[in-house]
Design a protein around this motif. Structure first.
Motif, mmCIF file in Angstrom:
data_model
loop_
_atom_site.group_PDB
_atom_site.id
_atom_site.type_symbol
_atom_site.label_atom_id
_atom_site.label_comp_id
_atom_site.label_asym_id
_atom_site.label_seq_id
_atom_site.Cartn_x
_atom_site.Cartn_y
_atom_site.Cartn_z
ATOM 1 N N GLN A 30 0.945 -1.207 -0.072
ATOM 2 C CA GLN A 30 -0.013 0.012 -0.057
ATOM 3 C C GLN A 30 0.958 1.174 -0.143
ATOM 4 O O GLN A 30 1.858 1.183 0.752
ATOM 5 C CB GLN A 30 -0.952 -0.090 1.298
ATOM 6 N N ARG A 59 -8.399 2.828 -0.771
ATOM 7 C CA ARG A 59 -8.435 1.611 -1.028
ATOM 8 C C ARG A 59 -7.865 1.464 -2.437
ATOM 9 O O ARG A 59 -7.355 0.331 -2.904
ATOM 10 C CB ARG A 59 -9.726 1.060 -1.398
ATOM 11 N N SER A 78 -3.661 0.580 -3.226
ATOM 12 C CA SER A 78 -3.195 -0.976 -2.575
ATOM 13 C C SER A 78 -2.909 -1.647 -3.895
ATOM 14 O O SER A 78 -3.397 -1.520 -4.785
ATOM 15 C CB SER A 78 -4.119 -1.731 -1.714
#
Length: 142
Positions: A28, A33, A36
């Motif tokens: 990451q 989100r 990542s």
């Protein structure tokens, strides 16, 4: 695919891909989100796929007693040691997606309405201020 075909596939994947050369890790580079990613080579992807296939077979072998969670631990000997996070286990379910995680209908709260009306009010205030300012400037000029 039946169980025998899946077992054969798992064995072929494990035998044809060396754990020594396999590379697989989760990384990451931000906080969202969408920031990542997985870094992997061919061997790492195939070995991870074999582990996920093993998990799918494990669901048929577990009993799933009432209110008892079932887990399958993922071996991580060949996973990247630099991986920023790792999935230690898979929580197993027998139900379909809609029973595990039902769709939740969003209901607009009073706070949402308040924000909307404040935004509209500020927008009207700005437009009125621009109109009054334009009329005043035109009055000065003529």
């Amino acid at each position: 695919m039946n169980t025998q075909e899946i077992n054969t596939t798992i064995q072929r994947l494990k035998e044809s891909n060396s754990e020594a050369t396999a590379y697989f890790g989760f990384f990451q580079y931000g906080v969202g989100r969408d920031e990542s990613n997985i870094k992997a080579n061919k061997e790492g992807l195939r070995l991870y796929a074999a582990n996920l296939l093993e998990v799918s077979l494990e669901i048929d072998e577990r009993e799933f007693k009432e209110n008892k969670k079932e887990f399958f631990t993922i071996p991580e000997e060949w996973l990247s040691k630099n991986s920023e996070f790792c999935f230690e286990y898979v929580e197993l379910f027998q139900q379909s997606k809609t029973k595990i995680e039902p769709d939740i209908e969003y209901k607009e709260t009073w706070k949402d309405l308040l924000v909307k009306y404040i935004f509209i009010g500020v927008l009207i205030f700005i437009l009125m201020s621009i109109l009054v300012g334009a009329i005043t400037i035109i009055g000065w000029l003529f």
